[in-house]
Design a protein around this motif. Sequence first.
Motif, PDB file in Angstrom:
ATOM      1  N   SER A 171      -2.273  44.788 -21.066  1.00  0.00           N
ATOM      2  CA  SER A 171      -2.176  45.930 -21.962  1.00  0.00           C
ATOM      3  C   SER A 171      -2.958  47.108 -21.398  1.00  0.00           C
ATOM      4  N   PRO A 172      -2.595  48.336 -21.793  1.00  0.00           N
ATOM      5  CA  PRO A 172      -3.312  49.527 -21.294  1.00  0.00           C
ATOM      6  C   PRO A 172      -4.806  49.480 -21.575  1.00  0.00           C
ATOM      7  N   GLU A 173      -5.191  48.810 -22.670  1.00  0.00           N
ATOM      8  CA  GLU A 173      -6.617  48.762 -23.030  1.00  0.00           C
ATOM      9  C   GLU A 173      -7.439  47.980 -22.014  1.00  0.00           C
ATOM     10  N   ARG A 174      -6.794  47.081 -21.273  1.00  0.00           N
ATOM     11  CA  ARG A 174      -7.509  46.283 -20.275  1.00  0.00           C
ATOM     12  C   ARG A 174      -7.213  46.758 -18.855  1.00  0.00           C
ATOM     13  N   THR A 175      -6.720  47.986 -18.761  1.00  0.00           N
ATOM     14  CA  THR A 175      -6.423  48.587 -17.460  1.00  0.00           C
ATOM     15  C   THR A 175      -7.306  49.809 -17.266  1.00  0.00           C
ATOM     16  N   GLN A 176      -7.896  49.928 -16.094  1.00  0.00           N
ATOM     17  CA  GLN A 176      -8.822  51.036 -15.833  1.00  0.00           C
ATOM     18  C   GLN A 176      -8.514  51.675 -14.485  1.00  0.00           C
ATOM     19  N   SER A 177      -8.337  52.989 -14.479  1.00  0.00           N
ATOM     20  CA  SER A 177      -8.150  53.723 -13.226  1.00  0.00           C
ATOM     21  C   SER A 177      -9.512  53.987 -12.600  1.00  0.00           C
ATOM     22  N   VAL A 178      -9.637  53.687 -11.311  1.00  0.00           N
ATOM     23  CA  VAL A 178     -10.934  53.815 -10.640  1.00  0.00           C
ATOM     24  C   VAL A 178     -10.901  54.833  -9.504  1.00  0.00           C
ATOM     25  N   GLY A 179      -9.859  55.667  -9.471  1.00  0.00           N
ATOM     26  CA  GLY A 179      -9.805  56.722  -8.467  1.00  0.00           C
ATOM     27  C   GLY A 179      -9.742  56.171  -7.058  1.00  0.00           C
ATOM     28  N   ASN A 180     -10.387  56.853  -6.136  1.00  0.00           N
ATOM     29  CA  ASN A 180     -10.385  56.427  -4.739  1.00  0.00           C
ATOM     30  C   ASN A 180     -11.497  55.406  -4.527  1.00  0.00           C
ATOM     31  N   ALA A 181     -11.185  54.157  -4.895  1.00  0.00           N
ATOM     32  CA  ALA A 181     -12.178  53.087  -4.771  1.00  0.00           C
ATOM     33  C   ALA A 181     -12.513  52.818  -3.312  1.00  0.00           C
ATOM     34  N   ALA A 182     -11.550  53.056  -2.419  1.00  0.00           N
ATOM     35  CA  ALA A 182     -11.805  52.839  -0.989  1.00  0.00           C
ATOM     36  C   ALA A 182     -12.893  53.776  -0.487  1.00  0.00           C
ATOM     37  N   LEU A 183     -12.841  55.035  -0.904  1.00  0.00           N
ATOM     38  CA  LEU A 183     -13.839  56.011  -0.464  1.00  0.00           C
ATOM     39  C   LEU A 183     -15.208  55.677  -1.050  1.00  0.00           C
ATOM     40  N   LEU A 184     -15.229  55.263  -2.321  1.00  0.00           N
ATOM     41  CA  LEU A 184     -16.501  54.880  -2.935  1.00  0.00           C
ATOM     42  C   LEU A 184     -17.096  53.685  -2.202  1.00  0.00           C
ATOM     43  N   GLY A 185     -16.275  52.691  -1.886  1.00  0.00           N
ATOM     44  CA  GLY A 185     -16.770  51.531  -1.157  1.00  0.00           C
ATOM     45  C   GLY A 185     -17.282  51.895   0.227  1.00  0.00           C
ATOM     46  N   ALA A 186     -16.612  52.853   0.879  1.00  0.00           N
ATOM     47  CA  ALA A 186     -17.071  53.307   2.199  1.00  0.00           C
ATOM     48  C   ALA A 186     -18.436  53.969   2.098  1.00  0.00           C
ATOM     49  N   LYS A 187     -18.647  54.736   1.025  1.00  0.00           N
ATOM     50  CA  LYS A 187     -19.960  55.373   0.839  1.00  0.00           C
ATOM     51  C   LYS A 187     -21.040  54.313   0.590  1.00  0.00           C
ATOM     52  N   MET A 188     -20.706  53.300  -0.196  1.00  0.00           N
ATOM     53  CA  MET A 188     -21.664  52.219  -0.436  1.00  0.00           C
ATOM     54  C   MET A 188     -22.009  51.513   0.869  1.00  0.00           C
ATOM     55  N   ALA A 189     -21.006  51.367   1.749  1.00  0.00           N
ATOM     56  CA  ALA A 189     -21.229  50.692   3.027  1.00  0.00           C
ATOM     57  C   ALA A 189     -22.167  51.478   3.938  1.00  0.00           C
ATOM     58  N   LEU A 190     -22.235  52.805   3.763  1.00  0.00           N
ATOM     59  CA  LEU A 190     -23.164  53.612   4.555  1.00  0.00           C
ATOM     60  C   LEU A 190     -24.606  53.149   4.366  1.00  0.00           C
ATOM     61  N   PHE A 191     -24.893  52.618   3.197  1.00  0.00           N
ATOM     62  CA  PHE A 191     -26.259  52.190   2.892  1.00  0.00           C
ATOM     63  C   PHE A 191     -26.462  50.700   3.148  1.00  0.00           C
ATOM     64  N   ALA A 192     -25.353  49.990   3.436  1.00  0.00           N
ATOM     65  CA  ALA A 192     -25.448  48.563   3.721  1.00  0.00           C
ATOM     66  C   ALA A 192     -25.706  48.306   5.200  1.00  0.00           C
ATOM     67  N   GLY A 193     -25.462  49.340   6.031  1.00  0.00           N
ATOM     68  CA  GLY A 193     -25.694  49.198   7.453  1.00  0.00           C
ATOM     69  C   GLY A 193     -24.560  48.465   8.150  1.00  0.00           C
ATOM     70  N   THR A 194     -24.786  48.160   9.429  1.00  0.00           N
ATOM     71  CA  THR A 194     -23.736  47.520  10.229  1.00  0.00           C
ATOM     72  C   THR A 194     -23.813  46.003  10.191  1.00  0.00           C
ATOM     73  N   ASP A 195     -24.693  45.446   9.360  1.00  0.00           N
ATOM     74  CA  ASP A 195     -24.812  43.997   9.228  1.00  0.00           C
ATOM     75  C   ASP A 195     -23.509  43.450   8.645  1.00  0.00           C
ATOM     76  N   ALA A 196     -22.864  42.558   9.369  1.00  0.00           N
ATOM     77  CA  ALA A 196     -21.566  42.034   8.943  1.00  0.00           C
ATOM     78  C   ALA A 196     -21.692  40.983   7.848  1.00  0.00           C
ATOM     79  N   ALA A 197     -22.910  40.566   7.504  1.00  0.00           N
ATOM     80  CA  ALA A 197     -23.086  39.459   6.551  1.00  0.00           C
ATOM     81  C   ALA A 197     -22.454  39.769   5.197  1.00  0.00           C
ATOM     82  N   LEU A 198     -22.642  41.001   4.694  1.00  0.00           N
ATOM     83  CA  LEU A 198     -22.086  41.376   3.391  1.00  0.00           C
ATOM     84  C   LEU A 198     -20.565  41.280   3.406  1.00  0.00           C
ATOM     85  N   TYR A 199     -19.965  41.825   4.445  1.00  0.00           N
ATOM     86  CA  TYR A 199     -18.510  41.828   4.520  1.00  0.00           C
ATOM     87  C   TYR A 199     -17.968  40.417   4.769  1.00  0.00           C
ATOM     88  N   ASP A 200     -18.696  39.645   5.575  1.00  0.00           N
ATOM     89  CA  ASP A 200     -18.268  38.269   5.827  1.00  0.00           C
ATOM     90  C   ASP A 200     -18.319  37.442   4.554  1.00  0.00           C
TER      91      ASP A 200
END
Length: 512
Positions: A455-484
């Motif tokens: 139902s629409p009530e359980r659906t949420q638009s989150v915009g450009n989630a890919a860009l937000l995740g990329a920004k979060m990754a800037l602070f996670a560093g190049t350590d592959a552990a999080l992504y792995d």
Amino acid sequence: MTEHMILLKPTNVQVRATAGTSLRDLLFEQGVEFPCGGQGRCRGCKVRVIHGEAVINDAQRAHLNESELLQGWRLACQCTLDDDLEIELRQWDAAILGNESAFVFTPREGLGMAVDLGTTTVVAQLLNLNTSQVLAVRSALNAQARFGADVMSRVSHAVEAHGQAELTRLIREQIGKLIRDLVFAGQVDAVLIREVVIVGNTVMHHLFCGIDLEPMSCTPFEPIDDGLKTFEAQELGWRLGDGATICFLPCLGGFVGSDILAGVMATQLHESAELVGLVDLGTNGEMVIGTRDGLLCASTAAGPAFEGARISMGMRAASGAISEVQLDRDQIGHVVCRVLGSVLPTGICGSGLVDAVACGLDLSVIGASGRLNMHAKGVSKNSEACWLLHDPIVITQTDIRQLQLAKGAIAAGVRILLNELGARGEDLTELYLAGAFGNYINRASAHRIGLLPVSPERTQSVGNAALLGAKMALFAGTDAALYDAIRCKTRHVSLNEAPGFMDIYVEEMGFP
């Protein structure tokens, strides 16, 4: 050498070029897309010649009817500049979706860049790593788009036309230019940039990183190397500070790329105790469903209907596009259309098409099979059955079929993942919609046509989630552990190999 001038409407931009220059090359720089890669098959690059002459060839006669040709419509990919022209564009630049959502971070010194490398558009943000403040934003049409709108067109050009090196060069140079533009706009020194994080689908990952695309051109369409890739700036010809690192985040499997991995990070799907899902709606639809105990992901070729391509009067979400359609509360049996830019309508975009079909179902103009009701008001038949939505915009029987193909592919993918988990749509506590189309689509209309299982009530638009995740990754560093850790708990499901896929797909093509 003889030169000619093109005046572009409605932007009033003037372009000069040597006689014989392809309009495809000239108009691509002005934001016009060529969905089929300039093959003259899709009608997606239609322009109207107001003044001047543009030669009509066999491809245009095959894909434009006599009335359109008489009105001056041409396929830009099939024309060259042989006269001074005044042209009306069916497409022009629309706003690119960013993401300014706040997130938890650990401050770092220096500057960083987050890049969402999409098949159609590239969006880049410059950040202060000490505060997470966005200092500047730039976007552009992906320079590879002249070779086709979808990933398989790029794969074909890379493998069959031996064009992979060219596609790699184009995108590396383009992102390099975006970096220079961001540095100028933010009035900062490029040597302060410590890290650049890039996310994109698997094909974009391979093209940027220079990984052979041949395995993605045939079954089972599985990449041989889709992990985290790091580069130094000088490898790419970028002038950044000493030690600056460029990271392309890893993919999740098949055609499910690092943009979806970033979306998982942004929505925290991998930490949810309850069943949740993420769907990125576009030419290629990607989906992830699960809990913190495990995730399933898949991708499906939805086609370009959600973006207005291959629709008879389809266009991007720009001025002149019908973007919303609602039932008229004052006149029973009628609809009200919202046109972007408060101008006369010239076409309809994806969100408007979904609304229109939802209204058509409620008005019994369209049946559950997708067939137009020839006895309904506003429905007529010339060369093809069509419904007059808002003069002169019509929805044809073929348009409805294109939407059915697209929505059937997405709905079937979600259903198969739920089946694999032993769950149903009503078991989803939240379904996140990512991407530009997911952000602008009317959720009630999407549910009405059977695109979304909740139902629409359980659906949420989150915009450009890919860009937000990329920004979060800037602070996670190049350590592959999080992504792995995310990749280890995610299993890729190949939909075409799933039991009963074709039966489910055919079922989901129908409307509720």
